[in-house]
Design a protein around this motif. Structure first.
Motif, PDB file in Angstrom:
ATOM      1  N   TYR A 149       0.860  -1.184   0.000  1.00 39.03           N
ATOM      2  CA  TYR A 149       0.000   0.000   0.000  1.00 39.03           C
ATOM      3  C   TYR A 149       0.897   1.237   0.000  1.00 39.03           C
ATOM      4  N   TYR A 150       0.488   2.273  -0.716  1.00 35.75           N
ATOM      5  CA  TYR A 150       1.294   3.488  -0.743  1.00 35.75           C
ATOM      6  C   TYR A 150       0.394   4.700  -0.995  1.00 35.75           C
ATOM      7  N   THR A 151       0.987   5.891  -0.897  1.00 39.67           N
ATOM      8  CA  THR A 151       0.230   7.137  -0.987  1.00 39.67           C
ATOM      9  C   THR A 151       0.842   8.064  -2.032  1.00 39.67           C
ATOM     10  N   LEU A 152      -0.021   8.743  -2.795  1.00 30.87           N
ATOM     11  CA  LEU A 152       0.407   9.806  -3.706  1.00 30.87           C
ATOM     12  C   LEU A 152      -0.102  11.135  -3.165  1.00 30.87           C
ATOM     13  N   ASN A 153       0.749  12.159  -3.240  1.00 27.25           N
ATOM     14  CA  ASN A 153       0.381  13.465  -2.701  1.00 27.25           C
ATOM     15  C   ASN A 153       0.638  14.580  -3.707  1.00 27.25           C
ATOM     16  N   ALA A 154      -0.186  15.628  -3.609  1.00 27.15           N
ATOM     17  CA  ALA A 154       0.041  16.882  -4.324  1.00 27.15           C
ATOM     18  C   ALA A 154      -0.133  17.998  -3.306  1.00 27.15           C
ATOM     19  N   PRO A 155       0.630  19.091  -3.428  1.00 28.73           N
ATOM     20  CA  PRO A 155       0.643  20.101  -2.376  1.00 28.73           C
ATOM     21  C   PRO A 155      -0.612  20.954  -2.306  1.00 28.73           C
ATOM     22  N   GLU A 156      -0.730  21.656  -1.176  1.00 31.25           N
ATOM     23  CA  GLU A 156      -1.769  22.664  -0.989  1.00 31.25           C
ATOM     24  C   GLU A 156      -1.317  23.966  -1.650  1.00 31.25           C
ATOM     25  N   TYR A 157      -2.278  24.702  -2.222  1.00 23.09           N
ATOM     26  CA  TYR A 157      -1.960  25.987  -2.835  1.00 23.09           C
ATOM     27  C   TYR A 157      -2.828  27.071  -2.197  1.00 23.09           C
ATOM     28  N   ASN A 158      -2.181  28.140  -1.719  1.00 26.54           N
ATOM     29  CA  ASN A 158      -2.897  29.291  -1.171  1.00 26.54           C
ATOM     30  C   ASN A 158      -2.932  30.386  -2.234  1.00 26.54           C
ATOM     31  N   ILE A 159      -4.124  30.732  -2.679  1.00 28.77           N
ATOM     32  CA  ILE A 159      -4.298  31.673  -3.779  1.00 28.77           C
ATOM     33  C   ILE A 159      -4.659  33.051  -3.233  1.00 28.77           C
ATOM     34  N   LYS A 160      -3.854  34.043  -3.588  1.00 27.06           N
ATOM     35  CA  LYS A 160      -4.111  35.418  -3.193  1.00 27.06           C
ATOM     36  C   LYS A 160      -4.904  36.112  -4.298  1.00 27.06           C
ATOM     37  N   VAL A 161      -5.972  36.769  -3.915  1.00 21.43           N
ATOM     38  CA  VAL A 161      -6.837  37.457  -4.879  1.00 21.43           C
ATOM     39  C   VAL A 161      -6.804  38.959  -4.591  1.00 21.43           C
ATOM     40  N   LYS A 162      -6.346  39.740  -5.570  1.00 20.49           N
ATOM     41  CA  LYS A 162      -6.286  41.199  -5.428  1.00 20.49           C
ATOM     42  C   LYS A 162      -7.601  41.809  -5.893  1.00 20.49           C
ATOM     43  N   LYS A 163      -8.181  42.613  -5.058  1.00 22.99           N
ATOM     44  CA  LYS A 163      -9.459  43.246  -5.404  1.00 22.99           C
ATOM     45  C   LYS A 163      -9.240  44.345  -6.436  1.00 22.99           C
ATOM     46  N   ILE A 164     -10.232  44.522  -7.304  1.00 20.12           N
ATOM     47  CA  ILE A 164     -10.204  45.574  -8.314  1.00 20.12           C
ATOM     48  C   ILE A 164     -11.208  46.640  -7.898  1.00 20.12           C
ATOM     49  N   ALA A 165     -10.753  47.902  -7.867  1.00 22.68           N
ATOM     50  CA  ALA A 165     -11.639  48.999  -7.460  1.00 22.68           C
ATOM     51  C   ALA A 165     -12.781  49.150  -8.450  1.00 22.68           C
ATOM     52  N   LYS A 166     -13.947  49.490  -7.908  1.00 21.41           N
ATOM     53  CA  LYS A 166     -15.111  49.685  -8.780  1.00 21.41           C
ATOM     54  C   LYS A 166     -14.860  50.759  -9.827  1.00 21.41           C
ATOM     55  N   SER A 167     -14.077  51.769  -9.453  1.00 18.68           N
ATOM     56  CA  SER A 167     -13.837  52.875 -10.380  1.00 18.68           C
ATOM     57  C   SER A 167     -13.104  52.410 -11.623  1.00 18.68           C
ATOM     58  N   VAL A 168     -12.354  51.303 -11.491  1.00 17.83           N
ATOM     59  CA  VAL A 168     -11.643  50.762 -12.651  1.00 17.83           C
ATOM     60  C   VAL A 168     -12.600  50.072 -13.593  1.00 17.83           C
ATOM     61  N   LEU A 169     -13.607  49.439 -13.014  1.00 20.58           N
ATOM     62  CA  LEU A 169     -14.523  48.635 -13.817  1.00 20.58           C
ATOM     63  C   LEU A 169     -15.733  49.408 -14.321  1.00 20.58           C
ATOM     64  N   LEU A 170     -16.183  50.422 -13.546  1.00 18.61           N
ATOM     65  CA  LEU A 170     -17.469  51.044 -13.856  1.00 18.61           C
ATOM     66  C   LEU A 170     -17.305  52.392 -14.527  1.00 18.61           C
ATOM     67  N   ASP A 171     -18.205  52.673 -15.418  1.00 21.24           N
ATOM     68  CA  ASP A 171     -18.282  53.976 -16.078  1.00 21.24           C
ATOM     69  C   ASP A 171     -18.892  54.967 -15.095  1.00 21.24           C
ATOM     70  N   LYS A 172     -18.236  56.147 -14.901  1.00 12.99           N
ATOM     71  CA  LYS A 172     -18.719  57.125 -13.931  1.00 12.99           C
ATOM     72  C   LYS A 172     -19.963  57.858 -14.410  1.00 12.99           C
ATOM     73  N   GLU A 173     -20.224  57.909 -15.702  1.00  9.79           N
ATOM     74  CA  GLU A 173     -21.375  58.644 -16.233  1.00  9.79           C
ATOM     75  C   GLU A 173     -22.668  57.945 -15.853  1.00  9.79           C
ATOM     76  N   GLU A 174     -23.627  58.706 -15.380  1.00 12.72           N
ATOM     77  CA  GLU A 174     -24.911  58.145 -14.998  1.00 12.72           C
ATOM     78  C   GLU A 174     -25.899  58.323 -16.139  1.00 12.72           C
ATOM     79  N   TYR A 175     -26.357  57.209 -16.691  1.00 17.41           N
ATOM     80  CA  TYR A 175     -27.305  57.279 -17.781  1.00 17.41           C
ATOM     81  C   TYR A 175     -28.112  56.002 -17.794  1.00 17.41           C
ATOM     82  N   PRO A 176     -29.424  56.080 -17.796  1.00 14.98           N
ATOM     83  CA  PRO A 176     -30.259  57.280 -17.807  1.00 14.98           C
ATOM     84  C   PRO A 176     -30.250  57.988 -16.450  1.00 14.98           C
ATOM     85  N   HIS A 177     -31.292  58.711 -16.167  1.00 15.68           N
ATOM     86  CA  HIS A 177     -31.388  59.556 -14.972  1.00 15.68           C
ATOM     87  C   HIS A 177     -31.233  58.700 -13.717  1.00 15.68           C
ATOM     88  N   PRO A 178     -30.503  59.217 -12.688  1.00 17.67           N
ATOM     89  CA  PRO A 178     -30.296  58.424 -11.460  1.00 17.67           C
ATOM     90  C   PRO A 178     -31.571  58.003 -10.771  1.00 17.67           C
TER      91      PRO A 178
END
Length: 382
Positions: free
Chosen positions: A254-283
């Protein structure tokens, strides 16, 4: 003394005689072991030789299916030792699936055809034996018996395997994906429902299984499976380690096979980068445009990343940028390039290049730059 000699000769003749004989043929069936563990490869051989030499003779052997085992034809040999003197050998590989005494049954059929029947078939411009008028005889075979033993503990696989893990990055932006590749390679039982990573909370997960090699041998299947995962999330997450428990019929350990653990870092993206600042239609519009846009951008950005990885090669080549293969040129290691090829170019007949990259990574054979150039030349449109 003479009586003893006679007994010895009689015993010798009995041992040398085939297992069974019929007026048409002699035949024998053998199994290479009386006991086996669950999912251990067992070899069954059957031979038949023509005894009646006045006709053309053909042998047919078919195993009866059972939930107690899986059985596959490894090879079938047909020979004509001389005119009207046929011989056949069948080799089957069986994998027992239940721990108990099992019986294995076969249907054995002998078909014969006269010289005249064969001649008439060919005169009538028929090319195969189906058109030949044949006599058929079904012969009952004694079932084989195999004692199947239970493994001492739970295992995920039976056989001799190795497991290699590759990841392209461990730090991503929101809506990007991590590509993870596990390669399972070895010889043994083909476990069709094997899973390496369970569903992770708050992680969007796509999975694809690539069976590169699946060839039957007397020791079991030669297996090379690639488990390809694409994972994305909006916050840090952990890919747990992989642990597989195995039993080797070759070493009886009997034997064992292993693969390591991975810790994934996720960097947040500011809304201002993704969203258009212009409001259309009316707020004061009934529809909340900001939330709708945020949701839409999330869907579009995420799907764009996934679809890009899964698009067919024809779509990739419609873009001028892809014609110069920047993604391949910018790959910094054989591991990274293997993952890229499996994600984007898997339908472009790239197996030999993946094999070359794996040899370079794990054996130091070859040159990375030369492999890249040969790969790009292979992928380039004419």
């Amino acid at each position: 003394m003479k009586k003893n000699l006679g007994k010895v000769l009689l015993y010798t003749l009995l041992v040398l005689l085939p297992l069974h004989a019929d007026d048409l043929a002699k035949y024998s069936m053998r199994i290479n072991k009386k006991e086996a563990f669950i999912k251990e490869a067992v070899t069954i051989t059957f031979t038949a030789e023509q005894l009646e030499h006045n006709t053309h003779m053909f042998f047919f052997l078919k195993p009866k299916q059972s939930s107690d085992y899986k059985i596959y034809l490894l090879e079938k040999e047909n020979k004509e030792l001389s005119y009207h003197n046929a011989i056949a050998k069948f080799t089957y590989i069986l994998f027992p699936t239940k721990a108990k005494k099992i019986t294995i049954n076969f249907d054995f059929t002998i078909k014969t055809a006269s010289d005249q029947a064969v001649k008439q078939a060919y005169v009538a411009d028929h090319d195969d034996s189906i058109a030949i008028s044949m006599n058929k005889k079904n012969i009952t075979l004694k079932p084989l018996v195999l004692q199947v033993k239970k493994l001492k503990k739970h295992v995920d696989l039976v056989g001799d395997f190795k497991l290699i893990a590759n990841i392209d990055k461990q730090s991503i932006n929101q809506y990007e994906s991590v590509n993870l590749l596990y390669t399972l390679q070895g010889n043994g039982y083909n476990e069709e429902n094997l899973t390496l990573i369970q569903k992770l909370p708050d992680v969007t997960q796509f999975f694809e299984l690539d069976n590169d090699t699946l060839k039957l041998t007397k020791e079991g299947f030669i297996i090379k499976k690639r488990f390809i995962y694409s994972l994305s999330a909006t916050k840090d997450f952990t890919i747990p380690p992989v642990t597989l428990q195995l039993y080797s019929p070759l070493t009886k350990e009997y034997y064992t096979l292993n693969a390591p653990e991975y810790n994934i870092k996720v960097k947040k993206i500011a809304k201002s980068v993704l969203l258009d600042k212009e409001e259309y239609p009316h707020p004061h519009s009934v529809i909340n445009i900001e939330k709708s846009k945020e949701f839409l951008i999330f869907i579009l950005v995420f799907l764009a990343g996934f679809v890009t990885a899964k698009l067919s090669d024809n779509a990739l080549f419609t873009q001028k940028k892809k014609k110069i293969f920047d993604d391949i040129q910018q790959s910094n290691s054989p591991k990274e390039l293997v993952i890229l090829l499996l994600n984007r170019y898997k339908n472009r007949d790239i197996d030999k290049y993946i094999e070359a990259l794996e040899k370079l990574e794990y054996r130091g054979e070859g040159n990375f730059k030369d492999i890249k150039q040969a790969l790009i030349k292979h992928l380039s449109p004419e």
